[in-house]
Write an enzyme that holds these catalytic residues in place. Structure first.
Site, PDB file in Angstrom:
ATOM      1  N   ASP A 215       3.103 -18.754  24.800  1.00 49.02           N
ATOM      2  CA  ASP A 215       4.544 -19.026  24.817  1.00 49.02           C
ATOM      3  C   ASP A 215       4.944 -20.188  23.916  1.00 49.02           C
ATOM      4  OD1 ASP A 215       4.644 -17.000  26.723  1.00 49.02           O
ATOM      5  OD2 ASP A 215       4.346 -18.418  28.368  1.00 49.02           O
TER       6      ASP A 215
ATOM      7  N   HIS B 121       7.015 -11.966  23.711  1.00 47.12           N
ATOM      8  CA  HIS B 121       7.388 -12.722  22.510  1.00 47.12           C
ATOM      9  C   HIS B 121       8.903 -12.621  22.310  1.00 47.12           C
ATOM     10  CE1 HIS B 121       3.041 -12.343  20.786  1.00 47.12           C
ATOM     11  NE2 HIS B 121       3.090 -12.928  21.961  1.00 47.12           N
TER      12      HIS B 121
END
Ligand code: GDP
Ligand code: IMO
Ligand code: MG
Length: 420
Positions: free
Chosen positions: A13, A41
């Site tokens: 992340d 994503h």
């Protein structure tokens, strides 16, 4: 010819999706090489906001050929849903999305077993996304996996029969509900029918592209600290996440990789269990500013000060040429920022690489204190326009990690990037 790998340098992340979407403008091929729909994503561009789990994040440019590598594990229903979402945004990818026939399938029993194993481990659970990732990779490595190639080669039905027989015994022993062969068989054939125009052998496409000096952008999923070998086991994911995995995950010779960019968030986050030395408690004033929700599971991300001890290590493991520092804009307004520059164990300095799980959970972070800045830096595109303290923050990162910060994110949108 250039082959650039984009890797996360932390626990996932870091902003890889945004970085890929930014770089893909100049790429001929964008390819994912590891993991599955445990990834989430985020891409924000003129087409909208997307949380992408499987398709390469460079899909939004009509000129890119997008490859889903053999190093991935694929949940077909998630892929079909994602393709529909992207189609609805007006993106046409019919002749430019290629799925490796060698990629393994996530089967319903993988998802069931992921949950059952987590429950059985109780307090010792990994905190997986429960998407079946670990069990699917375990089957791949133990020669029990099913691939798209099984439909093409006519081996799917028989292999499924054997696997389902085995898995139903385990599921029964663990108290789960058994799966019906005919239902699973039909469902998966239906998936194959819907996806077969995209499924192919990638090797000729990749090797022709390399021979023609095309530009490749390779997208890692998860972060380097979740690598099965180099993360803090067992708080890891089931695939090799390092840049090196791009070679096996796509069939690219190691010598062809020309650049490795490490995406590094300006603070630390982590989802799931496992040690995180700089984690802040919920009542810390900075915690609110670092607050994030996981793109895949909707869980609240754990967050804390930027920890450069493991980043320095993953920069070495990957051989990073440059850093892409993301989310600098989110730090505005914090008076004192802390960066972790070392660990102590039982009062003595300790190297990250020598720590195993227990040691890592006991280390004390050694902090460098930095002055913060008040100004809103969102959308700034020139380094010289950043407040001096923000410039110092970035310079400190590159000095400690030993890798230049060539790109800096100043907002979630595609264009919010400083290029130095
Ligand atoms: P990934 O898994 O590495 O692609 O990262 P995620 O998408 O899961 O999480 C990164 C989060 O940070 C997302 O919400 C992005 O929109 C956001 N993001 C990425 N870069 C920046 C940045 O430079 N500034 C801000 N404010 N947000 C960013
Ligand atoms: P992206 O690509 C953050 C974490 C899970 C859990 C561990 C194992 O968006 O950065 P798994 O389901 O993979 O077996 O879970 O790995 N994890 C991630 N954390 N970002 C990710 O992907 C992750 N993929 C897996 O939370 O701790
Ligand atoms: Mg993510």
């Amino acid at each position: 010819m250039s082959v650039t790998v984009i890797v996360g340098s932390q626990w996932g992340d870091e902003g890889k999706g945004k970085a890929i979407d930014y770089f893909a403008r100049n790429a001929d091929f964008v390819a994912r090489y590891n993991g599955g729909n445990n990834a989430g994503h985020t891409v924000i561009n003129e087409h909208g906001t997307f949380k992408i789990h499987l398709v390469p994040s460079g899909i939004f440019y009509p000129h890119t050929k997008c490859l889903m590598g053999n190093g991935m594990v694929i949940d077909p229903q998630v892929l079909l849903d994602e393709m529909n979402e992207i189609r609805r945004a007006g993106i046409n990818f019919e002749k430019r999305l290629f799925i490796a026939q060698r990629a393994h399938l996530i089967m319903p029993y993988h998802k069931l077993l992921d949950g059952l194993y987590e429950e059985a481990k109780g307090a010792g659970a990994t905190g997986t996304t429960r998407r079946g990732i670990g069990p699917a990779f375990a089957d791949k490595i133990s020669y029990n996996g099913l691939r798209w190639a099984d439909f093409i080669g006519g081996t799917f039905d028989e292999r499924l029969r054997v696997q389902l027989g085995l898995k139903n015994k385990i599921i029964t022993a663990l108290g789960g509900n058994v799966l019906d062969y005919e239902t699973v068989r039909e469902t998966y054939w239906n998936y194959f029918e819907q996806l077969k125009s995209h499924i192919t052998e990638l090797a000729p496409i990749v090797h022709k592209g390399l021979a023609q000096n095309k530009k490749f952008l390779l997208e890692q999923a998860m972060g380097s600290l979740l690598d099965t070998d180099w993360g803090v086991y067992p708080f890891v994911t089931a695939s090799t996440t390092l840049a090196s995995a791009a070679t096996t995950g796509l069939g690219i010779p190691p010598r062809k990789i020309s650049r490795i960019i490490g995406v590094t968030k300006a603070y630390s986050t982590r989802v799931g269990a496992g040690p995180m030395p700089t984690e802040l408690t919920d009542d810390h004033p900075a915690r609110e500013q670092f607050g994030e929700t996981a793109a895949t599971t909707g869980r609240k991300r754990r967050a804390g000060w930027l920890d450069l001890v493991p980043v320095k290590f993953t920069a070495q493991l990957n051989g990073m040429d440059a850093l892409f520092v993301t989310k600098l804009d989110t730090l505005s307004g914090i008076d004192e920022l802390k960066i972790c520059v070392g660990y102590k164990l039982d009062g003595k300095p300790v190297e990250f690489s020598t720590l195993e799980g227990v040691g890592m959970s006991r280390v004390e972070p050694v902090y460098r204190s930095m002055r913060g800045w008040k100004e809103d830096v969102r959308g700034i595109r020139k380094f010289s326009e950043l407040p001096k303290n923000a410039q110092r923050y970035v310079e400190t990162i590159e000095k400690i990690v030993g890798v230049p910060a060539r790109f800096i994110g100043t907002g979630p949108e595609r264009q919010a990037v400083i290029k130095r």
